[in-house]
Design a protein around this motif. Structure first.
Motif, PDB file in Angstrom:
ATOM      1  N   UNK A  70       0.819  -1.221   0.000  1.00 31.58           N
ATOM      2  CA  UNK A  70       0.000   0.000   0.000  1.00 31.58           C
ATOM      3  C   UNK A  70       0.847   1.262   0.000  1.00 31.58           C
ATOM      4  N   UNK A  71       0.416   2.242  -0.762  1.00 29.27           N
ATOM      5  CA  UNK A  71       1.007   3.570  -0.811  1.00 29.27           C
ATOM      6  C   UNK A  71      -0.008   4.564  -0.245  1.00 29.27           C
ATOM      7  N   UNK A  72       0.384   5.801   0.006  1.00 31.15           N
ATOM      8  CA  UNK A  72      -0.573   6.745   0.605  1.00 31.15           C
ATOM      9  C   UNK A  72      -1.850   6.956  -0.193  1.00 31.15           C
ATOM     10  N   UNK A  73      -1.787   6.886  -1.508  1.00 28.68           N
ATOM     11  CA  UNK A  73      -2.989   7.127  -2.309  1.00 28.68           C
ATOM     12  C   UNK A  73      -3.253   6.006  -3.310  1.00 28.68           C
ATOM     13  N   UNK A  74      -2.724   4.819  -3.027  1.00 27.26           N
ATOM     14  CA  UNK A  74      -2.871   3.740  -3.990  1.00 27.26           C
ATOM     15  C   UNK A  74      -2.815   2.388  -3.296  1.00 27.26           C
ATOM     16  N   UNK A  75      -3.578   1.434  -3.843  1.00 32.80           N
ATOM     17  CA  UNK A  75      -3.496   0.051  -3.400  1.00 32.80           C
ATOM     18  C   UNK A  75      -3.267  -0.836  -4.620  1.00 32.80           C
ATOM     19  N   UNK A  76      -2.716  -2.008  -4.381  1.00 34.84           N
ATOM     20  CA  UNK A  76      -2.480  -3.010  -5.415  1.00 34.84           C
ATOM     21  C   UNK A  76      -3.367  -4.207  -5.114  1.00 34.84           C
ATOM     22  N   UNK A  77      -4.189  -4.599  -6.075  1.00 35.60           N
ATOM     23  CA  UNK A  77      -5.126  -5.708  -5.907  1.00 35.60           C
ATOM     24  C   UNK A  77      -4.720  -6.866  -6.807  1.00 35.60           C
ATOM     25  N   UNK A  78      -4.934  -8.094  -6.307  1.00 36.85           N
ATOM     26  CA  UNK A  78      -4.509  -9.300  -7.041  1.00 36.85           C
ATOM     27  C   UNK A  78      -5.604 -10.352  -7.007  1.00 36.85           C
ATOM     28  N   UNK A  79      -5.699 -11.098  -8.088  1.00 39.08           N
ATOM     29  CA  UNK A  79      -6.434 -12.359  -8.091  1.00 39.08           C
ATOM     30  C   UNK A  79      -5.953 -13.190  -9.276  1.00 39.08           C
ATOM     31  N   UNK A  80      -6.416 -14.417  -9.348  1.00 42.34           N
ATOM     32  CA  UNK A  80      -6.135 -15.284 -10.495  1.00 42.34           C
ATOM     33  C   UNK A  80      -7.400 -16.039 -10.849  1.00 42.34           C
ATOM     34  N   UNK A  81      -7.666 -16.148 -12.138  1.00 44.92           N
ATOM     35  CA  UNK A  81      -8.795 -16.943 -12.614  1.00 44.92           C
ATOM     36  C   UNK A  81      -8.344 -18.386 -12.770  1.00 44.92           C
ATOM     37  N   UNK A  82      -8.911 -19.274 -11.965  1.00 44.02           N
ATOM     38  CA  UNK A  82      -8.490 -20.675 -11.985  1.00 44.02           C
ATOM     39  C   UNK A  82      -9.628 -21.555 -11.494  1.00 44.02           C
ATOM     40  N   UNK A  83     -10.626 -21.840 -12.362  1.00 38.83           N
ATOM     41  CA  UNK A  83     -11.740 -22.686 -11.930  1.00 38.83           C
ATOM     42  C   UNK A  83     -11.317 -24.104 -11.555  1.00 38.83           C
ATOM     43  N   UNK A  84     -10.204 -24.580 -12.138  1.00 35.63           N
ATOM     44  CA  UNK A  84      -9.647 -25.894 -11.777  1.00 35.63           C
ATOM     45  C   UNK A  84      -8.174 -25.677 -11.445  1.00 35.63           C
ATOM     46  N   UNK A  85      -7.868 -25.223 -10.232  1.00 35.27           N
ATOM     47  CA  UNK A  85      -6.512 -24.767  -9.925  1.00 35.27           C
ATOM     48  C   UNK A  85      -5.444 -25.851  -9.993  1.00 35.27           C
ATOM     49  N   UNK A  86      -5.820 -27.122  -9.884  1.00 40.38           N
ATOM     50  CA  UNK A  86      -4.821 -28.192  -9.903  1.00 40.38           C
ATOM     51  C   UNK A  86      -4.534 -28.695 -11.314  1.00 40.38           C
ATOM     52  N   UNK A  87      -5.059 -28.004 -12.317  1.00 38.66           N
ATOM     53  CA  UNK A  87      -4.723 -28.294 -13.706  1.00 38.66           C
ATOM     54  C   UNK A  87      -3.697 -27.269 -14.182  1.00 38.66           C
ATOM     55  N   UNK A  88      -2.910 -27.653 -15.156  1.00 38.07           N
ATOM     56  CA  UNK A  88      -1.784 -26.812 -15.571  1.00 38.07           C
ATOM     57  C   UNK A  88      -2.224 -25.446 -16.077  1.00 38.07           C
ATOM     58  N   UNK A  89      -3.387 -25.348 -16.674  1.00 39.05           N
ATOM     59  CA  UNK A  89      -3.881 -24.060 -17.168  1.00 39.05           C
ATOM     60  C   UNK A  89      -4.920 -23.449 -16.238  1.00 39.05           C
ATOM     61  N   UNK A  90      -5.083 -24.023 -15.052  1.00 38.95           N
ATOM     62  CA  UNK A  90      -6.079 -23.524 -14.118  1.00 38.95           C
ATOM     63  C   UNK A  90      -7.508 -23.819 -14.536  1.00 38.95           C
TER      64      UNK A  90
END
Length: 544
Positions: A70-90
């Motif tokens: 976090x910065x004073x006027x900014x945040x960094x948000x993350x996620x990943x799209x992975x309906x099947x996370x244990x597969x190589x392409x998610x």
């Protein structure tokens, strides 16, 4: 596989033969070398078509959400799209996906502060990094993502105070070393309930070692993990899958959703005890650098990191500086990527001319200058250094012939001396080092001369135990008496798993080391194992 490369191991070996070590290290097209090795175009440069988000038929937010730096006027948000996370392409079709995001003042999103959209690229395993500018300083926010009809869990984050703000107090947590196969992430469930402003992850977010079908010491009886995890990580696909395994843990998901993280790595995110371009084993450096490039790319993909930390080939600028008003300056270090090779091997050895060579470095020259210059310019009450390996001297016995860890700062005493001299020359007060790596809780006084207990105390070191690594542990390890006698600057020592909470105030700082009695069974309670205070302007730990 949705990746365009079909045999990562073969391509790594072929690339290693094609590029000599000097050519790989010095060529300006390091990113092109990596692309040749594992066929990884940068996002947007491939021919991946735009994918209708409605084509995602199952919940893609299986790995949760996260925020960081976090910065004073900014945040960094993350996620990943992975309906099947244990597969190589998610489990994702090959294509670019539009992901919408919202940032609100409340968890029900009745007062939305910002909203927008970004693209999840298959070249980055459909991970998303959103840097949201123009926010209020020192403010809590809630966030979520949408892909098609799917809505992510809600995360909570915050901005930092303005750099000139006279902040009265802040609370941080320090965590490290979370070997999935060694037990449950119960400590993270407790951490999710803590009232902290930031979580500093000090390394070993994952381990490269194989995880069995029953999850190692987790001993699953209700499910089996795929065989893809029962091997050491070597390729980009391996590292991506391993992050998916770790990030699917519900306790880790909860901690990330509850707090912003500031992350740095140690060795296991790539390979045990590596040093710069030197691997643990006899693999040629040019081949190891290809593995390092894959590990670094997967690390950036799967962590809440900003654009300046995006890797180029086998290089990644991870050390960076953050502020919390005028109360704290955080100088986050990378003690793995630039270090000299360990002396006398990488274990515990009697120190000698090789380890004491003044040219040896743990940080590299550029990072060392950056740190000392930052101290000199600092206007903060507390100068905190989140980093990886034990900074204070740690003898294994009080008698002659003692051994020191060659993988820690004890294996690089000239490098440590330069930093301590730089700290004294800066004229500043209140140095605090945050450390992980060793799977135990320590509290150290940092001495001007560790061989002279009467020498001046220059700062404090707060070492957090592991989340799981090493198994259940014990409150009083077998070497407790020996270590306490051999190291009079060691003020606290506990061998259970857990984390540390540090409260920084204008006049003092308090460290609370928290533990769970077991990680090999889920649901253990949390205990405060020890609490110490250090006063501003008067370094050294005293019992709270």
């Amino acid at each position: 596989m949705s990746h365009s490369f079909q045999d990562p191991d073969a391509e790594l070996r072929a690339a290693a033969r094609h590029f000599g070590r000097r050519g790989f290290l010095t060529m300006t097209g390091a990113a092109a070398a990596l692309a040749f090795a594992v066929n990884l175009p940068t996002a947007g440069s491939a021919a991946a078509a735009e994918l209708d988000a409605k084509a995602v038929k199952a919940d893609p937010f299986t790995l949760g959400v996260a925020s960081g730096d976090p910065l004073p006027q900014s945040v960094l948000l993350w996620t990943r799209l992975a309906p099947s996370p244990y597969e190589s392409d998610g489990g994702m079709p090959r294509g670019r996906v539009t992901v919408r995001w919202e940032l609100a003042h409340d968890a029900r999103f009745t007062r939305v502060a910002k909203r927008g959209s970004t693209t999840a690229h298959p070249e980055f395993a459909h991970t998303v990094h959103v840097e949201v500018p123009g926010l209020d300083t020192d403010r809590e926010y809630y966030y979520r993502f949408r892909a098609g009809t799917w809505i992510s869990p809600v995360g909570r984050t915050r901005t930092a105070p303005a750099t000139s703000a006279k902040t009265a107090e802040m609370k941080l947590a320090a965590v490290s070393c979370q070997a999935y196969h060694d037990g449950y992430f119960t400590a993270y469930r407790h951490l999710a309930d803590e009232d902290v402003d930031l979580v500093f992850h000090l390394g070993d977010y994952l381990y490269e070692y194989a995880v069995t079908a029953v999850g190692g010491n987790r001993k699953y009886t209700d499910r089996r993990l795929p065989a893809v995890f029962n091997r050491e990580t070597l390729t980009l696909e391996d590292y991506r899958l391993r992050y998916a395994l770790y990030k699917s843990d519900p306790d880790l998901i909860a901690a990330h959703a509850a707090h912003p993280f500031v992350v740095t790595w140690d060795d296991h995110e790539t390979e045990n005890n590596y040093a710069d371009d030197t691997p643990e084993n006899d693999v040629p450096p040019e081949e190891f650098l290809l593995r390092r490039a894959a590990a670094y790319r997967a690390y950036w993909e799967n962590q809440p990191l900003r654009t300046p930390q995006k890797p180029t080939g086998s290089d990644m600028r991870l050390y960076r500086r953050r502020h919390w008003g005028r109360l704290a300056q955080f100088d986050v270090l990378d003690t793995r990527q630039y270090r000299s090779d360990q002396a006398y091997g990488d274990g515990w050895q009697v120190p000698g001319p090789e380890s004491e060579d003044p040219s040896r470095t743990l940080t590299g020259d550029q990072q060392e200058r950056w740190l000392v210059d930052g101290w000199r310019a600092s206007g903060a009450t507390w100068n905190v250094v989140p980093q990886q390996v034990t900074f204070a001297q740690r003898k294994d016995r009080a008698t002659d012939g003692f051994k020191l860890s060659m993988d820690s700062w004890d294996g690089y005493p000239a490098s440590r001396r330069r930093l301590l001299d730089g700290w004294r020359a800066s004229g500043k007060d209140n140095l605090m080092v945050l450390t992980g790596d060793v799977h135990v809780h320590y509290g150290f006084d940092l001495k001007a001369d560790f061989d002279d207990p009467a020498s001046k105390t220059l700062g404090t070191e707060i070492v957090t135990s592991s989340i799981t690594s090493g198994g259940d542990g014990s409150d009083k390890p077998s070497n407790w008496d020996t270590y306490m006698a051999a190291n009079p600057h060691l003020r606290f020592y506990n061998g259970r798993r857990g984390y540390a909470v540090v409260t920084l105030g204008k006049k003092s700082a308090r460290a609370d080391w928290k533990t769970v009695p077991a990680v090999t069974t889920p649901g253990a309670p949390l205990t405060v194992a020890g609490s110490f205070v250090t006063e501003a302007g008067k370094p050294g730990l005293t019992p709270a």
